[in-house]
Every structure is written in C-alpha cells, then in structure tokens.
Design a protein around this motif. Structure first.
Motif, PDB file in Angstrom:
ATOM      1  N   LEU A  17       0.856  -1.185   0.000  1.00 54.52           N
ATOM      2  CA  LEU A  17       0.000   0.000   0.000  1.00 54.52           C
ATOM      3  C   LEU A  17       0.892   1.235   0.000  1.00 54.52           C
ATOM      4  N   THR A  18       0.519   2.225  -0.771  1.00 56.96           N
ATOM      5  CA  THR A  18       1.357   3.418  -0.881  1.00 56.96           C
ATOM      6  C   THR A  18       0.578   4.672  -0.496  1.00 56.96           C
ATOM      7  N   TRP A  19       1.324   5.717  -0.164  1.00 54.13           N
ATOM      8  CA  TRP A  19       0.715   7.019   0.112  1.00 54.13           C
ATOM      9  C   TRP A  19       1.607   8.101  -0.464  1.00 54.13           C
ATOM     10  N   TYR A  28      -3.340   6.025  -0.823  1.00 55.44           N
ATOM     11  CA  TYR A  28      -3.788   7.104   0.061  1.00 55.44           C
ATOM     12  C   TYR A  28      -3.100   8.392  -0.378  1.00 55.44           C
ATOM     13  N   MET A  29      -3.890   9.391  -0.685  1.00 59.10           N
ATOM     14  CA  MET A  29      -3.346  10.611  -1.267  1.00 59.10           C
ATOM     15  C   MET A  29      -3.819  11.836  -0.492  1.00 59.10           C
ATOM     16  N   ALA A  30      -2.933  12.825  -0.336  1.00 59.02           N
ATOM     17  CA  ALA A  30      -3.289  14.099   0.282  1.00 59.02           C
ATOM     18  C   ALA A  30      -3.523  15.128  -0.813  1.00 59.02           C
ATOM     19  N   MET A  31      -4.650  15.820  -0.732  1.00 55.24           N
ATOM     20  CA  MET A  31      -4.995  16.842  -1.730  1.00 55.24           C
ATOM     21  C   MET A  31      -5.349  18.149  -1.010  1.00 55.24           C
ATOM     22  N   ASP A  32      -5.256  19.243  -1.752  1.00 53.37           N
ATOM     23  CA  ASP A  32      -5.711  20.560  -1.287  1.00 53.37           C
ATOM     24  C   ASP A  32      -5.055  20.976   0.032  1.00 53.37           C
ATOM     25  N   LEU A  33      -3.733  20.905   0.073  1.00 57.37           N
ATOM     26  CA  LEU A  33      -3.014  21.308   1.279  1.00 57.37           C
ATOM     27  C   LEU A  33      -3.130  22.814   1.496  1.00 57.37           C
ATOM     28  N   GLN A  45      -4.045  21.907   6.805  1.00 58.21           N
ATOM     29  CA  GLN A  45      -5.286  21.185   6.513  1.00 58.21           C
ATOM     30  C   GLN A  45      -5.153  20.540   5.137  1.00 58.21           C
ATOM     31  N   PHE A  46      -5.727  19.354   4.989  1.00 60.96           N
ATOM     32  CA  PHE A  46      -5.715  18.686   3.690  1.00 60.96           C
ATOM     33  C   PHE A  46      -6.866  17.687   3.633  1.00 60.96           C
ATOM     34  N   VAL A  47      -7.068  17.125   2.462  1.00 62.36           N
ATOM     35  CA  VAL A  47      -8.097  16.100   2.267  1.00 62.36           C
ATOM     36  C   VAL A  47      -7.406  14.781   1.972  1.00 62.36           C
ATOM     37  N   CYS A  48      -7.743  13.761   2.758  1.00 64.33           N
ATOM     38  CA  CYS A  48      -7.186  12.427   2.537  1.00 64.33           C
ATOM     39  C   CYS A  48      -8.150  11.635   1.646  1.00 64.33           C
ATOM     40  N   CYS A  49      -7.641  11.110   0.538  1.00 62.14           N
ATOM     41  CA  CYS A  49      -8.460  10.350  -0.417  1.00 62.14           C
ATOM     42  C   CYS A  49      -7.985   8.902  -0.488  1.00 62.14           C
ATOM     43  N   HIS A  50      -8.945   7.991  -0.424  1.00 64.82           N
ATOM     44  CA  HIS A  50      -8.652   6.565  -0.562  1.00 64.82           C
ATOM     45  C   HIS A  50      -9.810   5.921  -1.303  1.00 64.82           C
ATOM     46  N   GLN A  51      -9.535   5.433  -2.504  1.00 67.72           N
ATOM     47  CA  GLN A  51     -10.575   4.869  -3.368  1.00 67.72           C
ATOM     48  C   GLN A  51     -11.696   5.894  -3.552  1.00 67.72           C
ATOM     49  N   ALA A  70       1.257  11.656   8.540  1.00 63.74           N
ATOM     50  CA  ALA A  70      -0.165  11.520   8.881  1.00 63.74           C
ATOM     51  C   ALA A  70      -0.866  10.552   7.923  1.00 63.74           C
ATOM     52  N   LEU A  71      -0.530  10.647   6.649  1.00 61.03           N
ATOM     53  CA  LEU A  71      -1.102   9.719   5.667  1.00 61.03           C
ATOM     54  C   LEU A  71      -0.750   8.276   6.002  1.00 61.03           C
ATOM     55  N   CYS A  72       0.482   8.063   6.391  1.00 64.65           N
ATOM     56  CA  CYS A  72       0.921   6.715   6.763  1.00 64.65           C
ATOM     57  C   CYS A  72       0.105   6.195   7.946  1.00 64.65           C
ATOM     58  N   ALA A  73      -0.084   7.060   8.961  1.00 68.31           N
ATOM     59  CA  ALA A  73      -0.860   6.663  10.139  1.00 68.31           C
ATOM     60  C   ALA A  73      -2.309   6.338   9.763  1.00 68.31           C
ATOM     61  N   ILE A  74      -2.894   7.172   8.895  1.00 68.43           N
ATOM     62  CA  ILE A  74      -4.276   6.940   8.451  1.00 68.43           C
ATOM     63  C   ILE A  74      -4.379   5.621   7.698  1.00 68.43           C
ATOM     64  N   ALA A  75      -3.402   5.355   6.837  1.00 71.50           N
ATOM     65  CA  ALA A  75      -3.410   4.131   6.043  1.00 71.50           C
ATOM     66  C   ALA A  75      -3.324   2.895   6.937  1.00 71.50           C
ATOM     67  N   ILE A  76      -2.438   2.919   7.924  1.00 73.72           N
ATOM     68  CA  ILE A  76      -2.285   1.776   8.827  1.00 73.72           C
ATOM     69  C   ILE A  76      -3.566   1.563   9.625  1.00 73.72           C
ATOM     70  N   ALA A  77      -4.124   2.658  10.160  1.00 77.09           N
ATOM     71  CA  ALA A  77      -5.369   2.553  10.931  1.00 77.09           C
ATOM     72  C   ALA A  77      -6.501   2.004  10.067  1.00 77.09           C
TER      73      ALA A  77
END
Length: 261
Positions: A17-19, A28-33, A45-51, A70-77
């Motif tokens: 899995l990648t971010w 898992y991608m961060a958008m609109d930072l 602030q950002f938007v996390c997108c997954h599928q 933060a993306l990594c933490a979200i992905a693992i959770a």
C-alpha cells in the motif's frame, strides 16, 4: 513521493500500500493542502483520499513531511479496520511530546520543541517555521558528544541559512567539551557577519532562559535536539534536564509578573 519507491516496491512479494502528496497513483493521497495563515499556530489542513472515500484532516503539525507521516498513520489505521473519517478527525487532537511541540508565551512569542538533531531535520523544521514567523526566527541547539564534524557542519549551515539568530549550547556532550563542540558548529557561520548571528552559552538551561528573555511578539524560538528527553548526559552521568520544564517555569514567572502589575 520518494524517487526510490519503485525499486523498493519491486522487491516486495506481498501486497504493498502506498501514500503520497504529489502523485495520484497511490492508495492514500493528500490533496488541497492549506497552511495555517502566518501569525497563527503552525498547522496544515488537507483532504485524505482513498478509493471512493475522502475525509478532511486538520493537522497541528505543519510541513509536507508531517502530512506524509499523517497519511501513513491513516493508512495503517484504515487497514486495521478504523474508518478513514474517524482516524482523519482524530488527528486534530494529536500531540507528540517533543515533536514540534508548541508552547505559546504570554507576550505573543512562540516556542517550539523538537528532536531535530541533524542538518536535514533542522533544515526541514526551520524552513517550515520561517513561513509562520512574523518576527525573528531564533534557534537553539547543540550536538551530541562523539559525533562527526560533518554532522556539526551540517547543523551550523542549516542554522546560518535559515535562522535570524542562533544560540549554541549543550546537547548530551558526555565527555566532550561543550565549547569545542559549539565552536565546530560555529565554524559554518559566515565569518564576515558583524555582529555575529550566534552566541555560545554552554549551560543549556541558562541558554534557554537567555533566549526566552529576548523574544518579542511574533518571534519564534526553536529548541532543537532534546525533544522530550528528561536528562542530559554530561561526563558520563545522566543529569535531570528538560527543555519543556525550563520553558514552563519561565511562563509561570511571566504570568506571575503580569498578575501583579
């Protein structure tokens, strides 16, 4: 986002899995930072997108490197069954002692405590703080005893390039002289600076108090290297010491002064 991603992933037989921040071909991608406006407490602030899912994230740590973490933490959770929206919202209250720990002072200055202890990490933190600093950017740090001159040179270059003023002091010197360590770091500052943009104060507690007493509204002071450590190694002994405790004592004294004025 790392250029070596493909080389590493290609050697892993299991599911990967990648971010990322600047790529769209990730799980898992961060958008609109959006950075917190200058003058406010640093954050992003950002938007996390997954599928097909998207969740807003408010992170009390600025900088792309913190967004990536933060993306990594979200992905693992998320892979452990925690919904994306739940982990994303929980990050708003995330606090890590000694890791970009922010302590606002009564007079309007800000102290940031961080573990940054090499040229790369010190450059990253100072670069982020520069975006938010409305006054002078101060930096206080040392180097651990027994480290190479190269590491000290890198630290000196980072501070000389990015801070307005630097206080060089102790950081677990052990058997080495704090003065000689500080002088090695200071050698990376421009010799033609007049007056010099650094000062050596060998006792770390005294150094922190000196810097705190000279901050003005809008200034930011980075206390780097020690992070959440509660001791300092000097001449083979671990002596009690905490950057946070020194700052908190200073804040209490300032609040008492304001109360009795």
């Amino acid at each position: 986002d790392d250029p070596h991603t493909e080389a590493v992933v290609g050697k892993i037989p299991s599911k990967v899995l990648t971010w990322g921040i600047r790529r769209t071909d990730v799980d898992y991608m961060a958008m609109d930072l959006i950075d917190t406006p200058a003058g406010g407490l640093p954050g992003v602030q950002f938007v996390c997108c997954h599928q097909a899912e998207a969740a807003p994230v408010t992170l009390p740590f600025p900088g792309e490197y913190n967004v990536s973490d933060a993306l990594c933490a979200i992905a693992i959770a998320n892979q452990c069954g925690i919904p994306l929206v739940l982990s994303s919202s929980a990050l708003a209250d995330a606090r890590i002692p000694g890791r970009f720990e922010m302590l606002p002072l009564p007079g309007g200055a800000l102290v940031v405590i961080d573990y940054a202890h090499n040229g790369v990490s010190l450059t990253a933190v100072l670069s982020v703080l520069r975006k938010y600093c409305m006054g002078r950017l101060w930096c206080l740090f040392g180097s651990v005893g027994g480290r190479t001159a190269c590491r000290r040179s890198d630290l000196g270059k980072a501070a000389a390039n990015l801070a307005d003023f630097t206080v060089l002091t102790a950081d677990n010197p052990d058997q080495e002289s704090v003065l000689s360590i500080s002088q090695e770091i200071a050698a990376s500052f421009p010799p033609d600076d007049n007056p010099p943009r650094y000062l050596i104060i060998q006792d770390r507690s005294e150094a922190v108090q000196w810097a705190l007493s000279r901050l003005s509204p809008g200034d930011i002071l980075l206390l780097a290297g020690k992070g959440n450590e509660s001791s300092q190694k000097i001449n083979g002994k671990n002596l009690p010491y905490s950057d946070r405790a020194v700052v908190q004592n200073y804040i209490r004294d300032q609040e008492k002064e304001l109360l009795y004025k």
